[in-house]
Structures are given as structure tokens and as C-alpha cells.
Design a protein around this motif. Structure first.
Motif, PDB file in Angstrom:
ATOM      1  N   ALA A  33       0.832  -1.206   0.000  1.00 20.43           N
ATOM      2  CA  ALA A  33       0.000   0.000   0.000  1.00 20.43           C
ATOM      3  C   ALA A  33       0.866   1.255   0.000  1.00 20.43           C
ATOM      4  O   ALA A  33       0.602   2.212  -0.752  1.00 20.43           O
ATOM      5  CB  ALA A  33      -0.936   0.001   1.206  1.00 20.43           C
ATOM      6  N   GLU A 268      -5.940   3.656  -2.113  1.00 26.14           N
ATOM      7  CA  GLU A 268      -4.740   2.834  -2.278  1.00 26.14           C
ATOM      8  C   GLU A 268      -4.702   1.702  -1.257  1.00 26.14           C
ATOM      9  O   GLU A 268      -4.241   0.596  -1.570  1.00 26.14           O
ATOM     10  CB  GLU A 268      -3.481   3.698  -2.169  1.00 26.14           C
ATOM     11  N   TYR A 269      -5.153   1.950  -0.048  1.00 25.26           N
ATOM     12  CA  TYR A 269      -5.280   0.840   0.906  1.00 25.26           C
ATOM     13  C   TYR A 269      -6.217  -0.229   0.347  1.00 25.26           C
ATOM     14  O   TYR A 269      -5.941  -1.427   0.428  1.00 25.26           O
ATOM     15  CB  TYR A 269      -5.836   1.339   2.245  1.00 25.26           C
ATOM     16  N   ALA A 272      -4.788  -2.424  -2.150  1.00 23.34           N
ATOM     17  CA  ALA A 272      -3.888  -3.409  -1.546  1.00 23.34           C
ATOM     18  C   ALA A 272      -4.660  -4.396  -0.676  1.00 23.34           C
ATOM     19  O   ALA A 272      -4.064  -5.169   0.068  1.00 23.34           O
ATOM     20  CB  ALA A 272      -2.815  -2.708  -0.725  1.00 23.34           C
TER      21      ALA A 272
END
Length: 327
Positions: A33, A268-269, A272
Motif C-alpha cells: 500500500a 490505495e489501501y 492493496a
């Protein structure tokens, strides 16, 4: 002359072009991430303040990372697997009390849940918590005395009984039975995975959901189940007060922590395979994550301070259960 920035900072104009160095210390599985998040923050901070931020990053087991920071690793920001680990930094005088209130969402920046990884085709039909105590089932989970991820697993085991109408006495009996089915308690989650995958031990491995989904996204064949009764793995982020004040990096560190809760970083977390805490982003990625209909969390145990003392301290319930199992 002061320059006011879009991140709510005021800085002397002459400092605009002076690079700021930040060290992020995080638990191992977040690396994928942060490879995406950090460049986005650096670009935004440069645009809004005129300053360049240079990052150093360190990834490893949450417990070992915590000890490293206490022993002198110069972290400006930590993202750890357990609130209890940040509490250790507070006890060591590195983080000021009330750290949870100085970031959004009580400093919980992303979430995961517990996954059951099984052998190909799930031959033992392990899909729910009670399957873990069936005769002949071998369960692989790490040792909660040395592994943060294993503490989440332990609480998930215990809570699965409470969430389905049981009490502490029944929960203790259930966890004791599961631990009797555990042929080995590796020291951390990575070693537990090696025991299951490389050594071929066990019928089921308890692991983070995000690790399973990430492996699957890379084309690896993984048989797994996300129990619908589950436990929220809430991971916190904090500024390391003593270090940022010594390093002169507080404003950049606080801006970075604030950025982690923005939709851009939360996306973005999610990419991931961590469950985002931003409601809008969570809705956008809802189809990515299996439904969990009965989700508990650490607050049901009174927070990490209470849970740590009750379950994982010397002579706590985990030690008591292991001792009783050996008799």
C-alpha cells in the motif's frame, strides 16, 4: 513572512525548499500500500507547501518494529498492527497520551478480518469457527505472546463464541480445544505461513484477509473462507512525538497522518486489499470484500489495555490455557 498551505500549515517562506525527512515504521504487510501512497503524498505536499519530503521506510513484524522504535529506531510515524503496540511507545515516553484522538477515526487507518486458508479443495470442509475443534483438524496460528497477528486470531476465536450466544467460560473451553489442535505455535505470522505452505503442516491457517486477497490477485491459487462471524483487525497510525520534535519534522509527519485518511490514500489501501475506513471508499470497493454479517472489535473487550492484561500478560488467560492443556 509566513506561507499558509492547503494542509493547514504555516511555515517561514525561506523553509519552502528545505527537504523534510520522514521515517515511516510499519508492520510488514502494509508495504504494497505504501509503495503507492507515499509518492502521492510527496507530490501533494510539494504542490501545497513547496517542500520536498524524503521518506525512509522500515517494514517488519509489528512487535519487533515496536521494540526497534523503543530501542532507538528514529521513526517519525508508525503504523502498527495493534493499538497495544502504540501504547508501548506511549509507556516508553515516545508517544504522548491521547494519541488516538489526534488523528481521525480514533487513529484507526484501515482494517482487515481473519481468513481461513485451507488445502486445495478444502478437503476437511473447514468454513466456520466450530470446524476448528473437529477431531483430527490441525490448526496453524502463531503464538500471541510473540505475534500481533496471532493476538487478533486469539481474540477472533474467543469472540466467535461470545458473538453466537456463548459466555467467557464457553469461550475459554473453545479456545483451549483449538489450541489442542495446534501442533505448533510459530513465533510470527510469516513463520506460520511457512509452516503451512512450505512445510505442509496443518489443515487450516489463520491469516489476514488482505494477505489472501493480495496473493489471489497475483494469480496464486488460494483456497480460503472468510467466516461471516468475524473480528475487525483495526490497525492504528501515530506520530512519534519525541522523535518529530527532535527531528523538526512534526508538521510534515502530522500532514502525512492526516493524508492517510483522505479518499485518495484510502483508495490505495483498498487496492492493496485492506478494508478502508472512509465510508465512501468502502462503498466503492464493497464487492471486493466478502460479506461479514457479524463483526466484533477490540472495544467489546474494553480496548487493548484491558485485553492485553486479561489475555496476553504473564499468567493471563493464554498462559493459563496452555498450562491446563499440558496437564
Amino acid at each position: 513572512m509566513l506561507l499558509t498551505t492547503g494542509l493547514g500549515l504555516a511555515q517561514p517562506a525561506f523553509a519552502q525548499n528545505r527537504p523534510v525527512k520522514l521515517t515511516l515504521v510499519s508492520y510488514a504487510v502494509t508495504k504494497s500500500a505504501y509503495e503507492r501512497i507515499i509518492p502521492k503524498f510527496v507530490a501533494l505536499y510539494k504542490k501545497q507547501t513547496g517542500q520536498t519530503v524524503e521518506f525512509q521506510q522500515s517494514y517488519g513484524g509489528s512487535g519487533s518494529q515496536t521494540r526497534a522504535v523503543i530501542d532507538g529506531l528514529n521513526a517519525d510515524v508508525v503504523h502498527l498492527a495493534l493499538g497495544a503496540d502504540v501504547d508501548q511507545l506511549q509507556s516508553a515516553g515516545l508517544v504522548k497520551p491521547g494519541w488516538e484522538k489526534r488523528a481521525p477515526n480514533n487513529a484507526i487507518v484501515q482494517r482487515s478480518v481473519i481468513a481461513f486458508i485451507t488445502r486445495d479443495g478444502n478437503p476437511k470442509k473447514i468454513t466456520k469457527w466450530t470446524d476448528l475443534i473437529k477431531p483430527g483438524i490441525k490448526v496453524i496460528t502463531a503464538n500471541p505472546k510473540t505475534s500481533g497477528g496471532a493476538r487478533w486470531n486469539f481474540l477472533g476465536l474467543w469472540s466467535s463464541v461470545l458473538q453466537t450466544g456463548g459466555n467467557d467460560a464457553k469461550a475459554r473451553q473453545f479456545v483451549a480445544q483449538v489450541l489442542k489442535n495446534a501442533p505448533i505455535l510459530p513465533k510470527d505470522a510469516r513463520e506460520a505461513t511457512d509452516v503451512f505452505v512450505k512445510q505442509g503442516q496443518g489443515d487450516v491457517l489463520l491469516n489476514y484477509e488482505n494477505e489472501v486477497l493480495l496473493a489471489q490477485s497475483k494469480g496464486e491459487k488460494v483456497d480460503f473462507t472468510i467466516p461471516s462471524v468475524n473480528f475487525s483487525i483495526d490497525t492504528p497510525v501515530a506520530v512519534v512525538d519525541r522523535n518529530v520534535d527532535r527531528n523538526g519534522s512534526r508538521k510534515a509527519a502530522e500532514a502525512f497522518v492526516k493524508y492517510l485518511f483522505t479518499p485518495e490514500a484510502q483508495t490505495e489501501y483498498a487496492k492493496a486489499f485492506f478494508r478502508p475506513v472512509n465510508p465512501t471508499v468502502a462503498k466503492q470497493f464493497s464487492k471486493q470484500f466478502p460479506a461479514v454479517t457479524n463483526l466484533s472489535n477490540i472495544n467489546k473487550f474494553g480496548g487493548w489495555d484491558v485485553a492485553q492484561k486479561k489475555f496476553f500478560a504473564n499468567n493471563g488467560l493464554f498462559d493459563q490455557i496452555l498450562l491446563a492443556n499440558r496437564r
